[in-house]
Write a protein that holds these residues in place. Structure first.
Motif, PDB file in Angstrom:
ATOM      1  N   GLY A 294       0.746  -1.249   0.089  1.00  0.00           N
ATOM      2  CA  GLY A 294       0.147  -0.046  -0.098  1.00  0.00           C
ATOM      3  C   GLY A 294       0.865   1.292   0.010  1.00  0.00           C
ATOM      4  N   SER A 295       2.068   1.278  -0.199  1.00  0.00           N
ATOM      5  CA  SER A 295       3.044   2.277  -0.253  1.00  0.00           C
ATOM      6  C   SER A 295       3.904   2.530  -1.228  1.00  0.00           C
ATOM      7  N   TRP A 296       4.463   3.300  -1.792  1.00  0.00           N
ATOM      8  CA  TRP A 296       5.596   3.442  -2.605  1.00  0.00           C
ATOM      9  C   TRP A 296       6.789   3.442  -2.001  1.00  0.00           C
ATOM     10  N   VAL A 297       7.911   2.695  -2.327  1.00  0.00           N
ATOM     11  CA  VAL A 297       9.135   2.166  -1.828  1.00  0.00           C
ATOM     12  C   VAL A 297      10.066   2.431  -2.742  1.00  0.00           C
ATOM     13  N   PRO A 298      11.337   2.893  -2.455  1.00  0.00           N
ATOM     14  CA  PRO A 298      12.541   2.668  -3.523  1.00  0.00           C
ATOM     15  C   PRO A 298      12.722   1.671  -4.265  1.00  0.00           C
ATOM     16  N   THR A 299      12.664   1.387  -5.247  1.00  0.00           N
ATOM     17  CA  THR A 299      12.912   0.283  -6.078  1.00  0.00           C
ATOM     18  C   THR A 299      14.512  -0.322  -5.980  1.00  0.00           C
ATOM     19  N   PHE A 300      15.088   0.699  -5.652  1.00  0.00           N
ATOM     20  CA  PHE A 300      16.704   0.513  -5.564  1.00  0.00           C
ATOM     21  C   PHE A 300      17.155   0.672  -4.290  1.00  0.00           C
ATOM     22  N   PRO A 301      17.007  -0.197  -3.475  1.00  0.00           N
ATOM     23  CA  PRO A 301      17.347   0.375  -2.147  1.00  0.00           C
ATOM     24  C   PRO A 301      18.620   0.655  -1.537  1.00  0.00           C
ATOM     25  N   ARG A 302      19.524   0.009  -2.423  1.00  0.00           N
ATOM     26  CA  ARG A 302      21.058   0.550  -2.011  1.00  0.00           C
ATOM     27  C   ARG A 302      21.554   1.534  -2.969  1.00  0.00           C
ATOM     28  N   ALA A 303      20.907   2.050  -3.704  1.00  0.00           N
ATOM     29  CA  ALA A 303      21.384   3.018  -4.736  1.00  0.00           C
ATOM     30  C   ALA A 303      21.297   4.452  -4.054  1.00  0.00           C
ATOM     31  N   ARG A 304      22.121   5.404  -4.597  1.00  0.00           N
ATOM     32  CA  ARG A 304      22.102   6.895  -4.553  1.00  0.00           C
ATOM     33  C   ARG A 304      21.105   7.402  -5.718  1.00  0.00           C
ATOM     34  N   TYR A 305      20.276   8.242  -5.636  1.00  0.00           N
ATOM     35  CA  TYR A 305      19.591   8.983  -6.590  1.00  0.00           C
ATOM     36  C   TYR A 305      20.036  10.232  -6.775  1.00  0.00           C
ATOM     37  N   LEU A 306      20.299  10.666  -7.795  1.00  0.00           N
ATOM     38  CA  LEU A 306      21.155  11.958  -8.051  1.00  0.00           C
ATOM     39  C   LEU A 306      20.348  12.662  -8.915  1.00  0.00           C
ATOM     40  N   THR A 307      20.059  14.118  -8.552  1.00  0.00           N
ATOM     41  CA  THR A 307      19.460  15.029  -9.348  1.00  0.00           C
ATOM     42  C   THR A 307      20.449  16.301  -9.102  1.00  0.00           C
ATOM     43  N   THR A 308      20.312  17.326  -9.985  1.00  0.00           N
ATOM     44  CA  THR A 308      20.995  18.822  -9.712  1.00  0.00           C
ATOM     45  C   THR A 308      20.081  19.535  -8.729  1.00  0.00           C
ATOM     46  N   ARG A 309      21.088  20.325  -7.899  1.00  0.00           N
ATOM     47  CA  ARG A 309      20.508  21.362  -7.125  1.00  0.00           C
ATOM     48  C   ARG A 309      19.710  22.324  -7.880  1.00  0.00           C
ATOM     49  N   THR A 310      19.870  22.877  -9.017  1.00  0.00           N
ATOM     50  CA  THR A 310      19.041  23.560  -9.801  1.00  0.00           C
ATOM     51  C   THR A 310      17.878  23.095  -9.962  1.00  0.00           C
ATOM     52  N   GLU A 311      17.698  21.767 -10.356  1.00  0.00           N
ATOM     53  CA  GLU A 311      16.738  21.132 -10.830  1.00  0.00           C
ATOM     54  C   GLU A 311      15.693  20.886  -9.669  1.00  0.00           C
ATOM     55  N   TRP A 312      16.201  20.616  -8.328  1.00  0.00           N
ATOM     56  CA  TRP A 312      15.573  20.384  -7.006  1.00  0.00           C
ATOM     57  C   TRP A 312      15.232  21.626  -6.486  1.00  0.00           C
ATOM     58  N   ASP A 313      15.864  22.564  -6.598  1.00  0.00           N
ATOM     59  CA  ASP A 313      15.129  23.960  -5.962  1.00  0.00           C
ATOM     60  C   ASP A 313      14.116  24.398  -6.736  1.00  0.00           C
ATOM     61  N   PHE A 314      14.100  24.315  -8.460  1.00  0.00           N
ATOM     62  CA  PHE A 314      13.098  24.848  -9.015  1.00  0.00           C
ATOM     63  C   PHE A 314      11.734  24.273  -8.757  1.00  0.00           C
ATOM     64  N   TRP A 315      11.613  22.621  -8.675  1.00  0.00           N
ATOM     65  CA  TRP A 315      10.490  22.151  -8.224  1.00  0.00           C
ATOM     66  C   TRP A 315      10.271  22.352  -7.050  1.00  0.00           C
ATOM     67  N   SER A 316      10.922  22.431  -6.110  1.00  0.00           N
ATOM     68  CA  SER A 316      10.545  22.625  -4.517  1.00  0.00           C
ATOM     69  C   SER A 316      10.019  24.008  -4.340  1.00  0.00           C
ATOM     70  N   SER A 317      10.392  25.012  -5.251  1.00  0.00           N
ATOM     71  CA  SER A 317       9.698  26.271  -5.209  1.00  0.00           C
ATOM     72  C   SER A 317       8.681  26.630  -5.955  1.00  0.00           C
ATOM     73  N   THR A 318       8.267  25.709  -6.708  1.00  0.00           N
ATOM     74  CA  THR A 318       7.270  25.841  -7.881  1.00  0.00           C
ATOM     75  C   THR A 318       5.817  25.247  -7.355  1.00  0.00           C
ATOM     76  N   GLU A 319       4.785  26.100  -7.692  1.00  0.00           N
ATOM     77  CA  GLU A 319       3.384  25.418  -7.233  1.00  0.00           C
ATOM     78  C   GLU A 319       3.123  24.382  -8.270  1.00  0.00           C
ATOM     79  N   LEU A 320       2.801  22.977  -7.854  1.00  0.00           N
ATOM     80  CA  LEU A 320       2.830  22.111  -8.623  1.00  0.00           C
ATOM     81  C   LEU A 320       1.190  21.713  -9.125  1.00  0.00           C
TER      82      LEU A 320
END
Length: 310
Positions: free
Chosen positions: A137-163
């Motif tokens: 019933g929940s969404w869990v990471p498919t790759f439990p040992r992996a690091r998932y990378l995104t750029t700060r510019t990408e993260w900051d943009f979507w974090s501050s955008t009304e979705l």
């Protein structure tokens, strides 16, 4: 056979790096007119080399959803994770998929527990879906040992955008569970050049489609490759570099980024791997007049240079 089953993964070799194309689905014909509205049948017909590999005889573009898997410096790496299974999506072509993507990954030795690194070229729905899977019933990471990378510019943009609600749903089911599990890494890109993330792998800033979009450069023993992400959606954009996507956040910047990238790789041995190109999805950019064309490498073919793979 599963309804979305396919042939064994196509592979290409660049020095010590072997890249696998891991198929998810072929996108439906209506995708092209929606995604690249300027690529009309009339425009496509001006470039005969696009048929039949990249467009059908009526001029409708062929597009696909797949990801790339490789081993670099002993680390198992995925570049993007596609649409995902069983996700509630506004786009009917993406809604509630049931593919054997994880089986295909496992067939090339990439079981979920073995993946070390997931590179998200950008945070769009069709590039992050397999970040998570449903469990009790929940969404869990498919790759439990992996690091998932995104750029700060990408993260900051979507974090501050009304979705809007469809994108908010994507973040709830495919991004936030990764963050909440402590697996998300936000990469600060240098002012110039790229950011190395593993031996032979470098994130290359390619903004425009989204503010923090990156392509991924591969480099091993003098052989080079480039995974485009969505800075180039389809080979028609080589023939007409001004053709943009309906979801480019900054169309002008996306076009200038695309032109600069194409000029860099044109007429070189760099193997270009298109994140939505139809099979074989990999090939070389060659100059044609005042633009370019795409010369595909063979499907399920091992290639380290243009001479071997074209």
């Amino acid at each position: 056979m599963h309804p979305h089953a396919s042939a064994p993964a196509a592979t290409w070799t660049l020095g010590d790096i072997t890249v696998h194309r891991v198929d998810e689905i072929a996108l439906p014909p209506q995708t092209g007119p929606w995604l690249l509205p300027g690529a009309t049948p009339q425009v496509v017909s001006q470039h005969p080399w696009l048929k039949p590999s990249f467009a059908d005889e009526s001029g409708v573009l062929r597009l696909a959803s797949h990801t790339f898997a490789l081993i670099a410096g002993g680390r198992r790496v995925l570049i993007d994770t596609g649409i995902g299974n069983a996700k509630p999506r506004a786009n009917p072509a993406w809604h509630g998929l049931d593919t054997d993507y994880l089986t295909r990954l496992a067939a090339i030795g990439f079981t979920p527990e073995s993946v070390d690194l997931v590179v998200m070229t950008h945070l769009h729905t069709d590039h992050v879906g397999w970040n998570t899977t449903a469990h009790e019933g929940s969404w869990v990471p498919t790759f439990p040992r992996a690091r998932y990378l995104t750029t700060r510019t990408e993260w900051d943009f979507w974090s501050s955008t009304e979705l809007d609600e469809p994108r908010a749903q994507m973040f709830r089911d495919s991004i936030h569970p990764v963050r909440d599990a402590g697996l998300l890494d936000v990469v600060d890109m240098p002012p110039a050049g790229g950011a190395p993330i593993a031996p032979g792998l470098t994130l290359v800033p390619t903004p425009g489609h989204t503010p923090g979009h990156v392509a991924v450069r591969l480099d091993s023993r003098g052989a080079e490759g480039l995974v485009t992400g969505d800075c180039i959606h389809h080979p028609v954009q080589l023939a007409d570099t001004g053709l943009g996507s309906c979801v480019d956040i900054d169309p002008g910047l996306a076009a200038s980024t695309r032109r600069a990238l194409l000029a860099e790789v044109a007429d070189t041995d760099t193997l270009v791997l298109g994140s939505h190109f139809p099979a074989p999805a990999a090939g070389h950019v060659v100059t044609q007049g005042d633009a370019y064309r795409f010369v595909p490498a063979g499907d399920r073919h091992v290639s380290s240079s243009r001479g071997a793979g074209a």
